[in-house]
Write a protein that holds these residues in place. Structure first.
Motif, PDB file in Angstrom:
ATOM      1  N   ILE A  42     -21.361  10.796  11.497  1.00  0.00           N
ATOM      2  CA  ILE A  42     -21.903   9.865  10.494  1.00  0.00           C
ATOM      3  C   ILE A  42     -23.197  10.418   9.912  1.00  0.00           C
ATOM      4  O   ILE A  42     -23.408  10.412   8.688  1.00  0.00           O
ATOM      5  N   PHE A  43     -24.059  10.897  10.764  1.00  0.00           N
ATOM      6  CA  PHE A  43     -25.347  11.449  10.345  1.00  0.00           C
ATOM      7  C   PHE A  43     -25.143  12.605   9.357  1.00  0.00           C
ATOM      8  O   PHE A  43     -25.720  12.621   8.253  1.00  0.00           O
ATOM      9  N   LEU A  44     -24.326  13.580   9.747  1.00  0.00           N
ATOM     10  CA  LEU A  44     -24.103  14.750   8.890  1.00  0.00           C
ATOM     11  C   LEU A  44     -23.372  14.366   7.610  1.00  0.00           C
ATOM     12  O   LEU A  44     -23.644  14.920   6.537  1.00  0.00           O
ATOM     13  N   GLY A  45     -22.453  13.402   7.702  1.00  0.00           N
ATOM     14  CA  GLY A  45     -21.751  12.944   6.508  1.00  0.00           C
ATOM     15  C   GLY A  45     -22.688  12.275   5.515  1.00  0.00           C
ATOM     16  O   GLY A  45     -22.598  12.505   4.305  1.00  0.00           O
ATOM     17  N   ARG A  46     -23.578  11.456   6.025  1.00  0.00           N
ATOM     18  CA  ARG A  46     -24.551  10.800   5.131  1.00  0.00           C
ATOM     19  C   ARG A  46     -25.480  11.820   4.493  1.00  0.00           C
ATOM     20  O   ARG A  46     -25.843  11.708   3.312  1.00  0.00           O
ATOM     21  N   CYS A  47     -25.877  12.805   5.268  1.00  0.00           N
ATOM     22  CA  CYS A  47     -26.761  13.839   4.735  1.00  0.00           C
ATOM     23  C   CYS A  47     -26.064  14.614   3.622  1.00  0.00           C
ATOM     24  O   CYS A  47     -26.647  14.852   2.549  1.00  0.00           O
ATOM     25  N   ASP A  49     -23.534  13.608   1.803  1.00  0.00           N
ATOM     26  CA  ASP A  49     -23.328  12.695   0.683  1.00  0.00           C
ATOM     27  C   ASP A  49     -24.605  12.541  -0.134  1.00  0.00           C
ATOM     28  O   ASP A  49     -24.576  12.495  -1.365  1.00  0.00           O
ATOM     29  N   TYR A  50     -25.741  12.474   0.561  1.00  0.00           N
ATOM     30  CA  TYR A  50     -27.022  12.328  -0.135  1.00  0.00           C
ATOM     31  C   TYR A  50     -27.299  13.543  -1.017  1.00  0.00           C
ATOM     32  O   TYR A  50     -27.884  13.415  -2.098  1.00  0.00           O
ATOM     33  N   GLN A  51     -26.898  14.710  -0.553  1.00  0.00           N
ATOM     34  CA  GLN A  51     -27.120  15.927  -1.331  1.00  0.00           C
ATOM     35  C   GLN A  51     -26.380  15.884  -2.665  1.00  0.00           C
ATOM     36  O   GLN A  51     -26.836  16.468  -3.652  1.00  0.00           O
TER      37      GLN A  51
END
Length: 313
Positions: A42-47, A49-51
């Motif tokens: 989840i953490f890496l996915g959100r990061c 996605d934010y990019q």
């Protein structure tokens, strides 16, 4: 002869109650939710996605940010300090546009809806170092390695817990980076007061504002559709906030039920009396509607802006 395996339910009741009690007794050690399943993904996915949403974040190394974040998962769950997130903050840091900071208390979901992924404002949960941990929980097991998926400590258990220390550090950074007009959304329907005198905003954000970077504060006291109306501008805890800002030398204004936010609240309560528009607004709506025969996204946006302008006259 009785059927195999059948026992009257009233004879099983003591056993069932015993199982329930045993389950409760064997629950988690702490009062908070356990580590979120699939935390790293989840953490890496959100990061990632934010990019895609923020050009400024495209050069960030999400893996390095995760590695800096997860060091707290190796620490005792009641011995995590805000400073343990320093490297994480440094690696995920990016600037906040001037006049776009939006602070809040007791209206998280409304703030997220109104900010619309940073299109209108950039609250803490829309900054990269806030986005990756929003609505998540994490901690190490108390006397063993690895995440505790049963429970994690909250402030009720110990002060230096992983999640609270995370938000303390993120709040401090967010305040330091805010500039221009700073907006604050409070919940005037909160029974315990719109402005908690003990909380992230009061204890970790207000003390870290940079006076030379801030033009003024604009406080919005929003009330839930249908109430209750517990506090408004100049009342109760809101007055305490106003006095604090004044003492600190900040210019400020306070608005009850800021109309653009109120219009958003009324999307789901269009027939409620609290959402009734006055005659001037209704008249403006009729004029604009008569200019077009087919609805469009641009028309709706223009209509909302016109309604807000007329109602505030």
């Amino acid at each position: 002869m009785a059927a195999w395996g059948w026992t009257p339910w009233w004879l099983l009741l003591p056993q069932l109650l015993g199982c329930c009690c045993a389950g409760a007794a064997g629950g988690g050690r702490w009062s908070g939710e356990g580590t979120s399943p699939n935390l790293q993904s989840i953490f890496l996915g959100r990061c990632a996605d934010y990019q895609l949403l923020s050009p400024e974040a495209r050069t960030k190394n999400c893996t390095a940010i995760w590695e800096a974040f997860k060091v707290v998962l190796d620490k005792d769950p009641c011995s995590v300090l805000p400073s343990d997130y320093d490297l994480f903050i440094n690696l995920s840091w990016h600037s906040i546009p001037r006049d776009k900071s939006l602070f809040w208390e007791n209206n998280h979901l409304l703030v997220m809806s109104y900010s619309e992924n940073s299109r209108r404002f950039m609250p803490l949960c829309d900054v990269l170092y806030g986005r990756v941990g929003d609505f998540l929980s994490w901690c190490r097991q108390e006397n063993a390695s690895g995440p505790d998926y049963q429970s994690c400590p909250t402030s009720e258990d110990c002060e230096n817990n992983p999640v609270d220390s995370y938000w303390k550090r993120a709040s401090i950074q967010y305040s330091r980076d805010s500039s221009g007009v700073v907006y604050v959304m409070l919940n005037g329907s909160e029974p315990l007061g719109a402005y908690p005198t003990k909380g992230y905003f009061a204890d970790y954000e207000i003390p870290h504002f940079q006076k030379d970077k801030i033009t003024r504060f604009e406080v919005w006291v929003m009330h839930e559709i249908g109430g209750p109306y517990m506090e408004s501008c100049g009342e109760g805890s809101v007055k305490i906030l106003e006095d604090r800002l004044k003492t600190m030398g900040f210019k400020y204004s306070c608005i009850n039920d800021h109309l653009p936010v109120k219009l958003l609240q009324c999307v789901d309560h269009s027939t409620h009396p609290d959402c009734a528009l006055n005659s001037a607004v209704a008249s403006t709506q009729r004029e604009i509607s008569s200019l077009y025969t087919e609805p469009s996204a641009s028309l709706i946006i223009s209509l909302l802006v016109a309604l807000a302008s007329v109602a505030q006259m």
